[in-house]
Design a protein around this motif. Structure first.
Motif, PDB file in Angstrom:
ATOM      1  N   ALA A 297       0.513  -1.289  -0.067  1.00 15.90           N
ATOM      2  CA  ALA A 297       0.410   0.224   0.156  1.00 15.90           C
ATOM      3  C   ALA A 297       0.686   1.254  -0.140  1.00 15.90           C
ATOM      4  N   VAL A 298       2.433   1.606   0.412  1.00 16.25           N
ATOM      5  CA  VAL A 298       3.061   2.313   0.917  1.00 16.25           C
ATOM      6  C   VAL A 298       3.941   2.669  -0.499  1.00 16.25           C
ATOM      7  N   PHE A 299       3.838   1.353  -0.623  1.00 19.88           N
ATOM      8  CA  PHE A 299       4.092   1.369  -2.473  1.00 19.88           C
ATOM      9  C   PHE A 299       3.548   2.070  -3.590  1.00 19.88           C
ATOM     10  N   ALA A 300       2.479   2.001  -3.408  1.00 23.90           N
ATOM     11  CA  ALA A 300       1.469   2.207  -4.467  1.00 23.90           C
ATOM     12  C   ALA A 300       1.237   3.402  -4.292  1.00 23.90           C
ATOM     13  N   VAL A 454      10.847   3.808  -4.755  1.00 20.69           N
ATOM     14  CA  VAL A 454      10.092   4.523  -3.972  1.00 20.69           C
ATOM     15  C   VAL A 454       9.084   3.580  -2.920  1.00 20.69           C
ATOM     16  N   GLY A 455       9.516   2.168  -2.754  1.00 22.68           N
ATOM     17  CA  GLY A 455       8.978   1.087  -1.822  1.00 22.68           C
ATOM     18  C   GLY A 455       9.343   1.434   0.196  1.00 22.68           C
ATOM     19  N   GLN A 456       9.188  -0.210   0.291  1.00 18.69           N
ATOM     20  CA  GLN A 456       9.857  -0.033   1.286  1.00 18.69           C
ATOM     21  C   GLN A 456      10.509  -1.478   1.241  1.00 18.69           C
ATOM     22  N   TYR A 457      11.156  -2.510   1.472  1.00 19.48           N
ATOM     23  CA  TYR A 457      10.655  -3.860   1.819  1.00 19.48           C
ATOM     24  C   TYR A 457      10.566  -4.170   0.123  1.00 19.48           C
ATOM     25  N   PRO A 642      16.686  23.264   2.987  1.00 23.80           N
ATOM     26  CA  PRO A 642      15.560  22.780   1.517  1.00 23.80           C
ATOM     27  C   PRO A 642      15.953  21.923   1.156  1.00 23.80           C
ATOM     28  N   GLY A 643      14.427  20.658   0.494  1.00 22.73           N
ATOM     29  CA  GLY A 643      14.627  19.398   0.767  1.00 22.73           C
ATOM     30  C   GLY A 643      13.490  19.001   0.306  1.00 22.73           C
ATOM     31  N   ILE A 644      13.754  17.533  -0.527  1.00 18.40           N
ATOM     32  CA  ILE A 644      12.622  17.318  -1.648  1.00 18.40           C
ATOM     33  C   ILE A 644      12.058  15.429  -1.134  1.00 18.40           C
ATOM     34  N   VAL A 645      11.345  16.256   0.016  1.00 14.76           N
ATOM     35  CA  VAL A 645      10.927  13.955   0.017  1.00 14.76           C
ATOM     36  C   VAL A 645      10.905  12.932  -0.893  1.00 14.76           C
ATOM     37  N   ASN A 646      11.168  12.118  -1.292  1.00 15.84           N
ATOM     38  CA  ASN A 646      11.834  10.766  -1.843  1.00 15.84           C
ATOM     39  C   ASN A 646      11.667   9.543  -1.743  1.00 15.84           C
ATOM     40  N   ASN A 647      11.266   9.800  -1.051  1.00 13.46           N
ATOM     41  CA  ASN A 647      10.238   8.202  -0.569  1.00 13.46           C
ATOM     42  C   ASN A 647       9.382   8.024   1.349  1.00 13.46           C
ATOM     43  N   ILE A 648       8.341   7.552   0.993  1.00 15.07           N
ATOM     44  CA  ILE A 648       7.223   7.464   2.278  1.00 15.07           C
ATOM     45  C   ILE A 648       7.682   6.291   2.997  1.00 15.07           C
ATOM     46  N   THR A 649       7.439   6.048   3.886  1.00 14.49           N
ATOM     47  CA  THR A 649       7.332   4.765   4.153  1.00 14.49           C
ATOM     48  C   THR A 649       6.507   4.598   5.687  1.00 14.49           C
ATOM     49  N   SER A 683       3.693  14.534   0.684  1.00 16.37           N
ATOM     50  CA  SER A 683       3.861  13.980  -0.270  1.00 16.37           C
ATOM     51  C   SER A 683       5.176  13.557  -1.278  1.00 16.37           C
ATOM     52  N   LEU A 684       5.327  13.033  -2.408  1.00 17.70           N
ATOM     53  CA  LEU A 684       6.338  12.507  -2.846  1.00 17.70           C
ATOM     54  C   LEU A 684       6.397  13.270  -3.434  1.00 17.70           C
TER      55      LEU A 684
END
Length: 708
Positions: A297-300, A454-457, A642-649, A683-684
């Motif tokens: 779901a996180v990956f999606a 952009v996923g986890q595991y 400053p930064g950019i979100v590059n992955n969400i878990t 958000s990504l």
């Protein structure tokens, strides 16, 4: 159908009428994007997520029914199928119940109980279970023979049979399942010989760990299972064995004699040898499935955000794949992403030709009327960006840093070889970087989603389930945005509703042979593209500058007549309605309601006519990292960057702050209050400001906090 409807309704709580009509549409080979967009009246306005749930539970039900048929056939062949057993099997609502019913009849390998039966000890087991005999040893003496030489051997064999009976009891198994669901702990211990391995250090937190199995977060369980799989730790599931045994004894033992003692021994044997190993594995597998679902779901979610990332649109782009020793690969693309020029420059060590590189970039920008520059975010990215920003261009040129994730996968792929047969992987990779800036969706669909990172595991979860979920995300995103049929690649076309890889290839070949499509009607001329495929896909295929303006909109061809009638009633033509909000708002939609077309569809038509072919994605924005931060050594506690979100878990998000290592904003540092969903806060690819909390240089870990 009624059983299927009940099953799906039970799991989704959606209206049965909506479920029934959706199933009918699915059985008519309609796709989820088509149903959710163009059949709202039939579904009761269900969205693609709800329709996706119907698809999922429909498949689950069908798999369950298929398994029932297999089991019933096996039981009939064994001549053990009673009316009562058949009824229980047919009414089973889940696979666990079904397999428990089948367990006593499974043809398995040779067991201790089977050996005991062959030695004639089943009658003795029945006598013991009756719990009436006061001197069971005397009874057991009667069963001695060639293979059974002592009373103890006879009793042991009988206990093996009893243990099997206990293991097969549904009530016993469900009781232990309940205790595992409620009270199971998962604990880990490091394998001492591996404790000092460098590769094991990333799992150091789990060298001695214990946690409730029902409450362990998905990422932690997957990490533990990966560490065990790689041979660094040993994990085990535990419950209170004494309590579990007592629960079984209370269900079975109802006397206080020698039989009860034998049954107690059999219960302990059944629990230790059969029940607990089986059900603890089942509990772990269930927890793993839940962890998989959570990770998928996180990956999606991440993939959807990435695919719907901001495009710069049809602009001429100069793209750079940075490097040191091998140089920076430079390509120039036209507004449609076609390669016009490529070259390699060497501004960095060891050649250090920064002056020559700047002159070359400047001249290329002039020659190809470049409007934007895309720089890959890999090795030498910051140095290249710094170089580019020193150039004084004649025109205003925007500079973007673009994620390279998966670009190397694309550049070596069959798709890339077909697109650029005369160029090597370095040129193809640079083209991919430039095209990602122009249209992330159109370019990223060429890459296996699992390679985008952009996923986890993602390599630890159920790969079939993952692929299915990601394919659905890609399909929904492609159809939500729409596709220009005259410029789209084969991979992009293949995700259009009702098209698929073969028809995508046919469309591509027809376009190459006959030129651009001038109308949606022309699409019907594509070989093997029949009425059904046209119905499903036409509205998602756009044709720019078509004679009929509706051909470049999300209005389905089946509704063109409605729009034409609206225009005629107003004394106008269709073109006169486009973008005229005041005129469109004056239309009384109730006049156009029919048996098949209701207000939901009519409202969608008006919305589309107001802003035809409006891109649901935001426009790309220029972003600049802190130019003073080049490596992890430059970071200091308390800095705002400053930064950019590059992955969400599930445990937080990773942020690119312009150096090699990404920083982590743990879920506890996203807000002052409790955070249940990371996606509600970031958000990504979102541009944010972060505060540096901690820098662990030896472990290359950076802890950040979201700065509001």
């Amino acid at each position: 159908m009624s059983q299927l409807l009940h099953y799906i309704h039970h799991h989704t709580q959606l209206p049965e009428a909506s479920i029934k009509n959706t199933i009918e549409l699915l059985n008519e080979s309609c796709t989820v994007p088509f149903i959710s967009r163009y059949r709202k009246e039939r579904t009761g306005n269900l969205d693609e997520v709800q329709i996706g749930d119907i698809v999922k539970f429909k498949e689950q039900f069908e798999a369950l029914e298929k398994r029932k048929i297999t089991i019933l056939k096996a039981l009939e062949e064994q001549a053990v199928l009673t009316p009562e057993l058949k009824q229980k099997i047919e009414s089973a609502q889940d696979i666990t119940t079904l397999e428990d019913l089948y367990l006593p009849f499974k043809k398995s390998r040779k067991t201790k109980a089977e050996t005991a039966r062959k030695n004639g000890l089943e009658p003795l087991a029945k006598i013991i279970m009756a719990q009436n005999a006061s001197d069971i040893e005397s009874v057991a003496y009667n069963y001695l023979k060639e293979d059974i030489k002592s009373v103890e051997e006879a009793l042991e064999g009988a206990r093996h049979i009893i243990a099997e009976w206990i293991n097969e009891r549904t009530d016993v198994r469900n009781n232990i399942r309940f205790q595992l669901e409620r009270f199971a702990m998962i604990s880990t211990k490091v394998i001492k010989t591996k404790a000092d391995d460098e590769a094991a250090q990333k799992f150091k937190d789990y060298f001695d760990w214990s946690e409730s199995l029902s409450r362990i977060p998905s990422h932690r369980l997957l990490a533990i299972l990966r560490a065990e799989n790689e041979g660094f730790i040993k994990a085990k599931i535990e419950i209170d064995d004494e309590k579990a045994l007592m629960k079984i004894e209370d269900r079975i033992i109802r006397s206080n004699n020698a039989c009860a003692e034998q049954i107690q021994l059999a219960i302990h044997d059944a629990y230790k040898r059969l029940i607990f190993p089986s059900l603890s594995n089942e509990a772990l597998q269930n927890a793993k499935e839940q962890a998989d679902d959570s990770a998928i779901a996180v990956f999606a979610k991440n993939l959807k955000q990435l695919l719907l990332g901001s495009p710069i649109g049809e602009k001429r782009v100069l793209a750079i794949d940075p490097g040191f020793r091998t140089g920076c690969k430079v390509v120039c693309l036209d507004a449609q992403g076609q390669l016009k020029y490529n070259e390699t420059i060497y501004p960095h060590p060891p050649k250090n030709d920064s002056v020559g590189a700047m002159k070359k970039i400047s001249s290329l920008a002039d020659a190809y009327k470049i409007e934007a520059i895309a720089i890959g975010n890999g090795t030498a990215s910051r140095e290249t960006e710094s170089l580019i920003r020193k150039i004084r261009f004649k025109n205003d040129i925007q500079v973007f840093v673009v994620s390279e994730a998966g670009a190397s996968i694309y550049s070596a792929s069959k798709i890339a070889r077909e697109e650029f047969p005369n160029y090597d992987v370095t040129v193809r990779g640079s083209v991919s970087i430039g095209r990602r800036l122009q249209d992330p969706l159109a370019e990223l669909v060429k890459i296996d989603a699992k390679s985008i990172g952009v996923g986890q595991y993602q390599h630890d979860v159920d790969q079939t389930k993952l692929q299915k979920s990601l394919d659905m995300v890609v399909e929904n995103c492609v159809n939500a945005v729409g596709v220009n049929i005259n410029t789209a690649s084969k991979p992009l076309l293949s995700y259009v509703s009702g098209i698929g890889p073969k028809l995508a290839e046919n469309i591509f070949e027809y376009r190459n042979k006959h030129g651009a499509f001038s109308s949606r009607e022309d699409i019907k001329k594509v070989p093997r593209l029949g009425d059904k495929a046209f119905e499903q896909g036409a509205a998602f295929l756009r044709i720019k500058d078509a004679k009929n303006p509706l051909d470049n909109s999300a209005v389905h061809p089946e509704s063109y007549g409605i729009v034409e009638k609206m225009a005629k009633d107003l004394g106008k033509n269709v073109q006169d309605l486009i973008g005229k909000t005041e005129c469109l708002n004056a239309i009384d939609l109730n006049k156009y309601v029919t048996q098949y077309v209701g207000l939901p569809t009519l409202k969608d038509i008006i919305k589309e006519l107001e802003k035809p072919c409006l891109d649901i994605r935001e426009q790309a924005k220029v972003f600049t990292f802190n130019q003073n931060i080049k490596t992890i050594q430059d970071l200091r506690e308390g800095q705002l960057l400053p930064g950019i979100v590059n992955n969400i878990t599930n445990f937080g998000c990773f942020v690119d702050i312009g150096i090699k290592e990404s920083g982590l904003i743990h879920v506890s540092n996203l807000a002052d209050a409790f955070v249940s969903d990371v996606n509600e806060h970031v958000s990504l690819h979102q541009q944010i400001i972060v505060k540096v909390l901690d820098v662990d240089i030896p472990r290359k870990r950076i802890q950040l906090k979201l700065h509001k």
